[in-house]
Design a protein around this motif. Structure first.
Motif, short mmCIF file in Angstrom:
data_model
loop_
_atom_site.label_atom_id
_atom_site.label_comp_id
_atom_site.label_asym_id
_atom_site.label_seq_id
_atom_site.Cartn_x
_atom_site.Cartn_y
_atom_site.Cartn_z
N ASP A 1 86.20 18.92 82.53
CA ASP A 1 84.96 19.62 82.20
C ASP A 1 85.31 20.97 81.58
OD1 ASP A 1 82.31 20.34 81.97
OD2 ASP A 1 82.10 20.93 84.07
N LEU A 2 85.88 20.91 80.39
CA LEU A 2 86.27 22.12 79.66
C LEU A 2 85.65 22.06 78.28
CD1 LEU A 2 90.09 22.38 80.46
CD2 LEU A 2 88.26 23.79 81.40
N PRO A 3 84.75 22.96 77.95
CA PRO A 3 84.16 22.93 76.61
C PRO A 3 85.18 23.31 75.54
CG PRO A 3 83.40 24.86 77.84
CD PRO A 3 84.22 24.03 78.78
N GLY A 4 85.06 22.66 74.39
CA GLY A 4 85.85 23.04 73.23
C GLY A 4 87.24 22.44 73.13
N VAL A 5 87.63 21.55 74.03
CA VAL A 5 88.92 20.89 73.90
C VAL A 5 88.71 19.45 73.45
CG1 VAL A 5 90.14 22.36 75.55
CG2 VAL A 5 89.12 20.22 76.34
N TYR A 6 89.65 18.96 72.63
CA TYR A 6 89.53 17.62 72.08
C TYR A 6 90.89 16.93 72.13
CZ TYR A 6 85.24 19.67 70.46
OH TYR A 6 84.03 20.30 70.43
N PRO A 7 90.90 15.60 72.23
CA PRO A 7 92.18 14.88 72.28
C PRO A 7 92.98 15.06 71.01
CG PRO A 7 90.35 13.42 72.85
CD PRO A 7 89.76 14.70 72.34
N ALA A 8 94.28 15.28 71.17
CA ALA A 8 95.22 15.32 70.05
C ALA A 8 95.90 13.96 70.01
CB ALA A 8 96.23 16.45 70.23
N GLY A 9 95.28 13.01 69.35
CA GLY A 9 95.76 11.64 69.34
C GLY A 9 94.97 10.79 70.31
N ARG A 10 95.40 9.56 70.46
CA ARG A 10 94.68 8.61 71.31
C ARG A 10 95.66 7.87 72.20
NH1 ARG A 10 89.62 8.21 69.86
NH2 ARG A 10 89.24 6.21 70.84
N LEU A 11 95.11 7.26 73.21
CA LEU A 11 95.86 6.38 74.08
C LEU A 11 94.89 5.26 74.43
CD1 LEU A 11 98.67 6.22 75.37
CD2 LEU A 11 97.79 7.51 77.30
N ASP A 12 95.28 4.02 74.17
CA ASP A 12 94.38 2.88 74.34
C ASP A 12 93.79 2.81 75.74
OD1 ASP A 12 94.93 2.00 71.75
OD2 ASP A 12 96.64 0.80 72.42
N LEU A 13 92.66 2.14 75.83
CA LEU A 13 91.96 1.92 77.09
C LEU A 13 92.89 1.33 78.15
CD1 LEU A 13 89.01 1.98 78.30
CD2 LEU A 13 88.87 -0.42 77.64
N ASP A 14 93.75 0.39 77.73
CA ASP A 14 94.62 -0.31 78.69
C ASP A 14 96.01 0.30 78.77
OD1 ASP A 14 95.17 -1.14 76.12
OD2 ASP A 14 95.19 -3.27 76.57
N SER A 15 96.17 1.54 78.29
CA SER A 15 97.43 2.28 78.42
C SER A 15 97.20 3.49 79.33
CB SER A 15 97.93 2.74 77.06
OG SER A 15 98.18 1.63 76.23
N GLU A 16 98.28 3.99 79.89
CA GLU A 16 98.20 5.10 80.84
C GLU A 16 99.12 6.22 80.39
OE1 GLU A 16 99.10 3.46 84.92
OE2 GLU A 16 99.64 1.74 83.66
N GLY A 17 98.99 7.36 81.04
CA GLY A 17 99.96 8.42 80.85
C GLY A 17 99.47 9.61 80.08
N LEU A 18 100.40 10.31 79.46
CA LEU A 18 100.15 11.62 78.88
C LEU A 18 99.21 11.56 77.67
CD1 LEU A 18 100.81 14.65 78.98
CD2 LEU A 18 102.75 14.19 77.47
N LEU A 19 98.15 12.33 77.78
CA LEU A 19 97.23 12.58 76.68
C LEU A 19 97.09 14.09 76.58
CD1 LEU A 19 95.26 11.31 74.58
CD2 LEU A 19 93.47 11.57 76.30
N LEU A 20 97.28 14.63 75.39
CA LEU A 20 97.15 16.07 75.19
C LEU A 20 95.78 16.36 74.59
CD1 LEU A 20 100.66 16.89 73.66
CD2 LEU A 20 99.93 17.03 76.06
N LEU A 21 95.18 17.46 75.06
CA LEU A 21 93.91 17.93 74.51
C LEU A 21 94.10 19.40 74.18
CD1 LEU A 21 93.21 16.04 77.25
CD2 LEU A 21 91.00 16.16 76.17
N CYS A 22 93.44 19.85 73.11
CA CYS A 22 93.58 21.25 72.74
C CYS A 22 92.31 21.74 72.06
CB CYS A 22 94.82 21.48 71.88
SG CYS A 22 94.80 20.65 70.31
#
Length: 183
Positions: A34-55
């Protein structure tokens, strides 16, 4: 100063804040962050897990996600069967996919990593063994790792993105995130 969020995306969570599909029951990033103004840098599929970066910085987002910058992404991949040296050499040389050849990957067999349990667990077949690979790629096509392992005869059963560049998911449980400062 840019904000950078490291998030351990659980299995079954969309890499976006809203779900515009008819299946409104799917979990999204807004269920965890719940942080306004951050968006995913890339994607990770629904059935994949792990590191997702947002900025919150468009240039940083592009540097992370755009294949032109060749930022390495490392995955721990549970595959069906036991890939031999020839299979690993194919991955290391680059694999021919329907949308063209991939860049060469770093590919190694590894012992089963000590990861969190997946919910739901992968399907287990008594007559077919499984094994783990550590695969590092520098591009990010749609479902690329899954397509690469399938192309060499070893379909992916579980896919965990462990790191992007020097940033890792280590120490974050599924659904947890932490913020780091980036200058």
């Amino acid at each position: 100063m840019a904000r950078l969020i490291l998030f351990n995306k659980p299995y079954g969570v969309l890499s976006q804040f809203t779900d515009r599909s008819l299946d409104a029951a799917r979990r999204t990033l807004s269920d965890f962050i719940d942080l306004p103004g951050v968006y995913p840098a890339g994607r990770l599929d629904l059935d994949s897990e792990g590191l997702l970066l947002l900025c919150d910085d468009g240039r940083l987002q592009a540097r992370i996600a755009d294949p032109r910058f060749k930022m390495p992404k490392t995955y721990l991949v549970q595959v069906e069967g036991e890939p031999g040296d020839a299979n690993l050499d194919q991955l290391r040389a680059g694999v021919q996919l329907k949308d063209g050849p991939t860049r060469p990957a770093k590919a190694d067999r590894i012992p089963a990593p000590d990861l969190w349990p997946r919910d739901p667990p992968i399907r287990v077949r008594k007559t077919i063994p499984d094994s783990w690979l550590k695969l590092t790629i520098s591009e990010g096509r749609n479902r690329q790792v899954r397509r690469m392992t399938a192309a060499v005869g070893h379909p992916t059963l579980r896919l965990v993105r462990w790191s992007i560049g020097d940033l890792t998911v280590e120490g974050l449980a599924p659904g947890q995130w932490r913020e780091i400062a980036v200058s």
